[in-house]
Design an enzyme around this catalytic site. Structure first.
Site: not given
Ligand code: NAD
Length: 487
Positions: A235, A269
């Protein structure tokens, strides 16, 4: 920030510490998954009804403590309390729906017999994976994890949840309150840390990963999961469009565009980032948006930007749009005043600017004039993302909604699809794949299992070396009779 083995989260408005949780290392993640494996067996032994009762008790706890949870979310993410309350409301809907429908959607069923194998009866059921890893973002720290957690738990899995490093305390609260309802075994655990802990979870032996976050991280999660062929749901980000057709209620469209783009300070998002309005209603629509967005106050309806580094991205996008010929009809270059961004509405922004192509994740909105709905659809679909979207109009609205390249569309509303427990949620393209919520979201956390049971001797045995050539000819005859006629 990590200090003395603890992850410290910060209130984005004041900079003060919001709370701390212990950081996990790779060994701790593997140990949590091992504990979860045991817990999953016990959880499965409760059966559909035992799990349902407990999930509904947790649902009720969330309702009873809604204010406490919304205040915690405000402390960590800056989200205004009333927005947090609405977020919990959506989370409760998904928990309730998954708990009440898991047995119907995933439970064992007998399949209709097929003529060529009439002596066998088929059974289909959906079995849990075992342990599911859920990796979450900070922008909706309650509903984004509760969607997959509800589906995974209702399907009979145990969950190890890695919340965002920006909202670990909310994540821990979810695991702790679940443990109040289900104290016997660690069916839902939280592990904390930065991205490396998420990576460790992908490699820990979990049998499925549900990731919500940015597209860039989603690709890393997929790569890590690929090492052990662990299936994933991704997602990811979005750049959602709202279309205003000629017969739209323009005031309602403007109100929805402002809320859809500015709620949670634009850090959504499925937030509306682009509007395509047909020329006959364009001027009226722009005026209404400016009038409504101009009334929003930073520090009140518009909370702080949670991740400080996002402020630079928002500023860059606005500046790029203006440098390439766009005009600010509200806000503009000075809108970014850390930690806040005031509402910004941009028009005449060229399609190749970053404000039109990349996720801005701030309270900004571009409005583009189009000839008609066809041009609106073509421009809305010209994006690598495809998460949600919105259409305002009457006669053709649903037809337009069907043509949008995205996983969800709200007609005469925005973001509404996230509030219905029986609808799937997920994107296409760079917004990811797989679904959470609804029937598809339940099936995402279970493996389809097919069983055939012989109930009589085979009259025309096909799958044995003991069949005779004459029997094979009889099978061909039956095949011709059944399927040989041209339709
Ligand atoms: P992010 O990708 O920076 O982090 C998300 C999660 O992934 C965090 O818990 C982070 O610690 C973890 N993470 C980071 N690097 C990783 C790796 N190499 N391996 C595994 N896990 C890792 O995103 P964010 O800044 O927390 O959230 C914002 C983003 O999320 C935006 O792009 C938003 O659009 C998206 N989002 C999508 C949805 C959806 O349902 N499609 C919902 C909410 C947010």
């Amino acid at each position: 920030m990590i200090e003395d083995g603890h992850l410290i989260s910060t209130n984005p408005a004041s900079g003060a510490e919001a709370g701390r949780v212990p950081v996990a290392d790779e060994k701790a993640v593997i140990a949590a998954v091992e504990r979860a494996r045991e817990a999953a067996l016990w959880w499965q032994s409760l059966g559909w009804d035992g799990r349902k009762t407990r999930l509904l008790r947790w649902r009720t706890l969330l309702v009873e403590r809604i204010q406490e949870l919304a205040e915690l979310a405000e402390l960590e993410s800056g989200k205004p309390v009333n927005d947090g309350i609405i977020e919990v409301t959506a989370a409760v809907e998904h928990l309730d729906w998954a708990a009440k429908n898991a047995k119907r959607v995933l439970g064992p069923r007998r399949m209709r017999t097929r003529l060529l194998l009439a002596e066998h009866v088929g059974h289909l059921e959906y079995q849990p994976y075992g342990v599911v890893g859920v990796i979450g973002p900070w922008n909706y720290p309650i509903v984004t994890p509760i969607g997959p957690i509800s589906g995974a738990l209702a399907a009979g899995n145990a969950v190890v949840f890695k919340p965002s490093e920006y909202t670990p305390v909310v994540g821990q609260w979810l695991a702790d309150t679940f443990a109040e309802i289900v104290p016997e075994h660690p069916v839902l655990q939280a592990v904390h840390g930065l991205g490396d802990v998420g990576g460790a979870l992908c490699r820990s032996g979990v049998q499925k990963v549900s990731f919500t976050g940015s597209t860039a991280t989603g690709k890393k999660v997929m790569a890590a999961c690929a090492e052990n062929l662990v299936p994933v749901v991704i997602e990811a980000g979005g750049k959602d469009a709202l279309i205003v057709d000629a017969d739209a209620d323009v005031a309602a469209a403007a109100e929805a565009a402002v809320w859809g783009s500015m709620t949670n300070a634009g850090q959504t998002c499925i937030g509306i980032e682009r509007v395509y309005a047909v020329e006959s209603v364009y001027d009226k629509f722009v005026d209404a948006v400016v009038e409504k967005a101009g009334k929003l106050r930073t520090g009140q309806e518009i909370g702080p930007i949670t991740m400080p580094k996002q402020l630079d991205i928002i500023r860059d996008h606005i500046e790029d749009a203006l440098a390439k010929g766009g005009r600010a009809v509200l806000g503009g270059a000075d809108a970014v005043q850390a930690p806040y961004v005031s509402p910004t509405v941009l028009v005449d922004v060229p399609a190749h600017s970053s404000e039109m192509r990349e996720e801005t994740f701030g309270p900004t909105l571009t409005i583009t004039k189009v000839r008609d709905a066809d041009e609106a659809v073509q421009k809305a679909n010209d994006s690598p993302y495809g998460l949600g979207g919105s259409v305002f109009g009457k006669k053709d609205a649903i037809r337009i909604a069907r043509r949008l390249r995205s996983g969800m569309v709200a007609v005469n509303g925005t973001l509404t699809f996230v509030g219905m427990g029986n609808l799937p949620f997920g994107g296409v393209g760079e917004s990811g794949f797989g679904r959470i919520h609804g029937e598809d979201g339940l099936r995402e956390f279970a493996r389809a299992k097919a069983i055939t049971v012989r109930r009589a001797r085979s009259l025309l045995p096909a799958m044995t070396f003991e069949r005779t050539p004459a029997q094979v000819q009889q099978i061909v005859k039956a095949l011709r009779l059944l399927y040989g006629r041209k339709p």
